[in-house]
Design a protein around this motif. Structure first.
Motif, PDB file in Angstrom:
ATOM      1  N   LEU A  40       0.832  -1.207   0.000  1.00  0.00           N
ATOM      2  CA  LEU A  40       0.000   0.000   0.000  1.00  0.00           C
ATOM      3  C   LEU A  40       0.863   1.252   0.000  1.00  0.00           C
ATOM      4  N   ILE A  41       1.872   1.261   0.847  1.00  0.00           N
ATOM      5  CA  ILE A  41       2.771   2.414   0.899  1.00  0.00           C
ATOM      6  C   ILE A  41       3.510   2.565  -0.424  1.00  0.00           C
ATOM      7  N   ARG A  42       3.989   1.444  -0.961  1.00  0.00           N
ATOM      8  CA  ARG A  42       4.740   1.509  -2.222  1.00  0.00           C
ATOM      9  C   ARG A  42       3.875   2.091  -3.333  1.00  0.00           C
ATOM     10  N   VAL A  43       2.645   1.597  -3.445  1.00  0.00           N
ATOM     11  CA  VAL A  43       1.746   2.066  -4.490  1.00  0.00           C
ATOM     12  C   VAL A  43       1.444   3.546  -4.303  1.00  0.00           C
ATOM     13  N   MET A  44       1.184   3.942  -3.061  1.00  0.00           N
ATOM     14  CA  MET A  44       0.866   5.345  -2.802  1.00  0.00           C
ATOM     15  C   MET A  44       2.030   6.251  -3.165  1.00  0.00           C
ATOM     16  N   VAL A  45       3.250   5.849  -2.766  1.00  0.00           N
ATOM     17  CA  VAL A  45       4.424   6.665  -3.050  1.00  0.00           C
ATOM     18  C   VAL A  45       4.649   6.767  -4.552  1.00  0.00           C
ATOM     19  N   VAL A  46       4.557   5.647  -5.252  1.00  0.00           N
ATOM     20  CA  VAL A  46       4.781   5.661  -6.694  1.00  0.00           C
ATOM     21  C   VAL A  46       3.782   6.577  -7.385  1.00  0.00           C
ATOM     22  N   ASP A  47       2.521   6.493  -6.990  1.00  0.00           N
ATOM     23  CA  ASP A  47       1.506   7.324  -7.626  1.00  0.00           C
ATOM     24  C   ASP A  47       1.760   8.813  -7.385  1.00  0.00           C
ATOM     25  N   MET A  48       2.081   9.161  -6.146  1.00  0.00           N
ATOM     26  CA  MET A  48       2.331  10.566  -5.838  1.00  0.00           C
ATOM     27  C   MET A  48       3.590  11.064  -6.545  1.00  0.00           C
ATOM     28  N   VAL A  49       4.601  10.225  -6.608  1.00  0.00           N
ATOM     29  CA  VAL A  49       5.842  10.595  -7.284  1.00  0.00           C
ATOM     30  C   VAL A  49       5.578  10.810  -8.771  1.00  0.00           C
ATOM     31  N   ASP A  50       4.831   9.905  -9.372  1.00  0.00           N
ATOM     32  CA  ASP A  50       4.518  10.050 -10.793  1.00  0.00           C
ATOM     33  C   ASP A  50       3.785  11.355 -11.056  1.00  0.00           C
ATOM     34  N   ALA A  51       2.852  11.702 -10.180  1.00  0.00           N
ATOM     35  CA  ALA A  51       2.127  12.959 -10.352  1.00  0.00           C
ATOM     36  C   ALA A  51       3.060  14.151 -10.216  1.00  0.00           C
ATOM     37  N   ALA A  52       4.023  14.047  -9.318  1.00  0.00           N
ATOM     38  CA  ALA A  52       4.918  15.177  -9.054  1.00  0.00           C
ATOM     39  C   ALA A  52       5.934  15.392 -10.164  1.00  0.00           C
ATOM     40  N   VAL A  53       6.454  14.316 -10.719  1.00  0.00           N
ATOM     41  CA  VAL A  53       7.548  14.469 -11.679  1.00  0.00           C
ATOM     42  C   VAL A  53       7.072  14.474 -13.120  1.00  0.00           C
ATOM     43  N   ALA A  54       5.821  14.117 -13.360  1.00  0.00           N
ATOM     44  CA  ALA A  54       5.324  14.092 -14.735  1.00  0.00           C
ATOM     45  C   ALA A  54       4.919  15.500 -15.156  1.00  0.00           C
ATOM     46  N   VAL A  55       5.901  16.377 -15.206  1.00  0.00           N
ATOM     47  CA  VAL A  55       5.642  17.776 -15.537  1.00  0.00           C
ATOM     48  C   VAL A  55       5.899  17.982 -17.022  1.00  0.00           C
ATOM     49  N   PRO A  56       4.868  18.329 -17.780  1.00  0.00           N
ATOM     50  CA  PRO A  56       5.102  18.599 -19.201  1.00  0.00           C
ATOM     51  C   PRO A  56       6.045  19.787 -19.383  1.00  0.00           C
TER      52      PRO A  56
END
Length: 201
Positions: free
Chosen positions: A59-75
């Motif tokens: 659960l923690i891994r999935v949450m971290v990955v999702d938040m990280v993806d949102a943060a770094v996926a900057v067009p």
């Protein structure tokens, strides 16, 4: 009938666990309740996870990955550091508010594992990931815009993660969208104020 792959079962159980913890609280989110939420027999749980502790880690891994993806996926926002900062924080906020059950479950899970000697290291790992990826985002902005910061990058990264953490938790408590957006705007302005032209070596 074709057998469902274990990876798919694990993903379904993870999503069910997020919903169940958000609805019942972590202490009442038994494997029976989680499997019922996922529409599975309870025995499937132990086919996918060796223990609830392993589920918590996932659960923690999935949450971290999702938040990280949102943060770094900057067009590509061009060379304007203010736009880069505001858009990236806006993407994190959008992700968090699209999945409120995940956020609520995550906060409860974090406080729960802090009290478990076998799992307390997981909370530290979780926030190290936030900090490391905050640094990655900061570096991406630096590279794209020639920006530096008035504070060391690790401090900047911790500010980002702590600020967004608090904003999301406040919103979960009162669901005041107007106030939350105003606070996000103010926070973004404060973050922008830390950006300065990077000194050339």
């Amino acid at each position: 009938m074709a057998q469902v792959p274990v990876d798919q079962r694990r993903q379904e159980l993870v999503e069910a666990a997020f919903r169940t913890i958000a609805r019942l609280g972590i202490r009442r989110a038994t494997t029976r309740e989680i499997c019922a939420e996922a529409g599975m027999q309870q025995g499937i749980f132990h086919y996918c996870f060796r223990s609830k502790q392993e589920l918590y880690r996932e659960l923690i891994r999935v949450m971290v990955v999702d938040m990280v993806d949102a943060a770094v996926a900057v067009p590509d926002f061009g060379d304007d550091p203010e736009q880069c900062i505001r858009k990236s924080l806006s993407r994190v906020w959008q992700h968090a508010t699209e999945y409120p059950d995940r956020q609520l479950a995550a906060y409860e899970l974090t406080t729960f594992i802090l009290r478990d000697q076998e799992l307390s290291d997981l909370a530290a790992w979780q926030y190290r990931q936030y900090a490391e990826q905050g640094e990655r985002l900061a570096q991406a902005i630096e590279t794209a815009t020639g920006t530096g910061w008035t504070v060391p990058r690790p401090v900047f990264a911790r500010l980002l993660s702590s600020g967004m953490d608090g904003l999301v938790l406040s919103w979960l408590a009162d669901r005041d969208d107007e106030m939350a957006v105003a606070a996000l705007e103010a926070f973004s302005t404060a973050v922008v104020s830390l950006a300065v032209p990077r000194s050339e070596p």
